[in-house]
Design a protein around this motif. Sequence first.
Motif, PDB file in Angstrom:
ATOM      1  N   GLN A 176      19.549  62.201  32.068  1.00 20.99           N
ATOM      2  CA  GLN A 176      19.639  61.304  30.720  1.00 20.99           C
ATOM      3  C   GLN A 176      20.474  60.186  30.991  1.00 20.99           C
ATOM      4  OE1 GLN A 176      20.437  63.258  27.252  1.00 20.99           O
ATOM      5  NE2 GLN A 176      18.640  64.327  26.947  1.00 20.99           N
ATOM      6  N   ILE A 222      19.728  67.820  32.992  1.00 18.75           N
ATOM      7  CA  ILE A 222      19.327  67.287  31.845  1.00 18.75           C
ATOM      8  C   ILE A 222      20.254  66.224  31.414  1.00 18.75           C
ATOM      9  CG2 ILE A 222      18.766  67.053  29.474  1.00 18.75           C
ATOM     10  CD1 ILE A 222      17.184  69.933  29.801  1.00 18.75           C
ATOM     11  N   ASP A 275      17.642  51.408  25.058  1.00 22.62           N
ATOM     12  CA  ASP A 275      16.547  52.467  25.051  1.00 22.62           C
ATOM     13  C   ASP A 275      15.776  52.257  23.770  1.00 22.62           C
ATOM     14  OD1 ASP A 275      17.599  53.618  22.670  1.00 22.62           O
ATOM     15  OD2 ASP A 275      18.344  55.369  23.699  1.00 22.62           O
ATOM     16  N   LEU A 332      14.387  63.084  27.513  1.00 23.42           N
ATOM     17  CA  LEU A 332      14.650  63.799  26.351  1.00 23.42           C
ATOM     18  C   LEU A 332      14.935  65.391  27.042  1.00 23.42           C
ATOM     19  CD1 LEU A 332      12.619  62.471  23.680  1.00 23.42           C
ATOM     20  CD2 LEU A 332      14.825  61.729  24.532  1.00 23.42           C
ATOM     21  N   GLY A 333      14.107  65.920  27.614  1.00 23.70           N
ATOM     22  CA  GLY A 333      14.485  67.153  28.468  1.00 23.70           C
ATOM     23  C   GLY A 333      13.954  68.472  27.926  1.00 23.70           C
ATOM     24  N   GLU A 341       8.955  60.382  31.232  1.00 20.28           N
ATOM     25  CA  GLU A 341       9.541  61.768  31.053  1.00 20.28           C
ATOM     26  C   GLU A 341       8.494  62.553  31.575  1.00 20.28           C
ATOM     27  OE1 GLU A 341      11.422  64.774  28.233  1.00 20.28           O
ATOM     28  OE2 GLU A 341      11.722  62.679  28.357  1.00 20.28           O
ATOM     29  N   GLN A 390      27.482  65.369  24.624  1.00 22.63           N
ATOM     30  CA  GLN A 390      27.376  63.877  24.580  1.00 22.63           C
ATOM     31  C   GLN A 390      28.003  63.383  23.401  1.00 22.63           C
ATOM     32  OE1 GLN A 390      23.153  63.784  25.186  1.00 22.63           O
ATOM     33  NE2 GLN A 390      23.185  62.936  27.163  1.00 22.63           N
ATOM     34  N   HIS A 414      19.331  59.022  21.326  1.00 26.13           N
ATOM     35  CA  HIS A 414      20.247  59.399  20.444  1.00 26.13           C
ATOM     36  C   HIS A 414      20.576  58.584  18.870  1.00 26.13           C
ATOM     37  CE1 HIS A 414      20.664  60.826  24.362  1.00 26.13           C
ATOM     38  NE2 HIS A 414      21.634  61.814  23.929  1.00 26.13           N
ATOM     39  N   HIS A 430      14.840  56.970  28.679  1.00 26.87           N
ATOM     40  CA  HIS A 430      15.399  58.157  29.406  1.00 26.87           C
ATOM     41  C   HIS A 430      14.890  59.329  29.046  1.00 26.87           C
ATOM     42  CE1 HIS A 430      17.873  59.870  26.103  1.00 26.87           C
ATOM     43  NE2 HIS A 430      18.246  58.761  25.901  1.00 26.87           N
ATOM     44  N   ASN A 477      18.646  55.677  32.624  1.00 25.88           N
ATOM     45  CA  ASN A 477      17.572  55.031  31.916  1.00 25.88           C
ATOM     46  C   ASN A 477      16.722  53.903  32.931  1.00 25.88           C
ATOM     47  OD1 ASN A 477      19.442  55.762  29.719  1.00 25.88           O
ATOM     48  ND2 ASN A 477      18.560  54.121  28.743  1.00 25.88           N
TER      49      ASN A 477
END
Length: 352
Positions: free
Chosen positions: A54, A50, A272, A69-70, A190, A94, A2, A67, A57
């Motif tokens: 997320q 998702i 992250d 991303l989806g 992922e 978020q 993010h 983590h 981690n």
Amino acid sequence: MHVPDGFIDAPTSVATGAVAAAAVAVSLRGARRELDERTAPLAGLVAAFIFAVQMLNFPVAAGTSGHLLGGALAAILVGPYTGVLCVSVVLLMQGILFADGGLTALGVNITCMAIVTTVVAYGVFRGLVKVLPRARRSVTVASFVAALLSVPAAALAFTLLYAVGGTTDVAIGKVATAMIGVHVLIGIGEATITALTVGAVIAVRPDLVYGARGLRQKLKLRVNGELVDVPATEPAAPVAARSSHRKVWAIGLVTSFVLAGFVSFYASADPDGLEKVAADKGIDKKTEEHATADSPLADYGVKDVADARLSGGLAGVIGVGVTVVAGSTMFWAVRRRRTEDASPTAVDVENV
């Protein structure tokens, strides 16, 4: 991954915001074709799942975590257009409620985490499914590879945006090497999560997986020396199908609550990939305080709840609940719009 406020300058943020808005608008139209009686109820759940994952981690290197991303998971389960919307809903929740991902950087985050991951993943997935044997295992394998490649693609997209509008003077080659290198490792996590989730849904209800449609070969009969398709069998009883669908939905929602409300407490506390690279390379020098930093749920904790486990668990449960409601409401509205339009069903060129 993010991106906070202050990493990317205002002109680039505005430009990516426009790109994100256009992509969401296109996705809303495209989702009308994807959302049917199977995918519409599932889409809100996918967004909530998702969100929950997320929060988990996982360590990928010394002092670095990653983590989900989806984008790949959403695209394969409910379709690429709907997938963009799923991840965008998560990012919006978020950013507003949990102060995770800058609000001025929302366009950057949607571009990298929703658009790029979904487009790259689904393109790779469709290409692989077309050449692999027509079997459920092929969908799982294609899901793994697609998810694996989608994460460094998102990292590359951020690097390119930083090269255009980064707010600090850092050699872009160093940023690219560090970002892509660590996100290849994150991509393995992922890919594992995506393949396991897709495989689990296929094992129970393959008809709910958008990317698995059309896998079955049509049976042939020889009539007068020619092969003809066997007539389609009658569909399963509607009541039984709805019951099975609700069971999958309930299990998925409970799993999301458990992951966000309990398992998240044991997630890695290391920064992250983006946070680590930003700190190491100095691209976080002009990071701005989040506009909702004083939110009661900021940093995934409930304000005034002293117990860290309880605070984080409650925040996770609230996040899953809000996301599933917001996502389901939007997808229901899109689905209803399709019904009202009563447009002819387009030929499904996505089938394998």
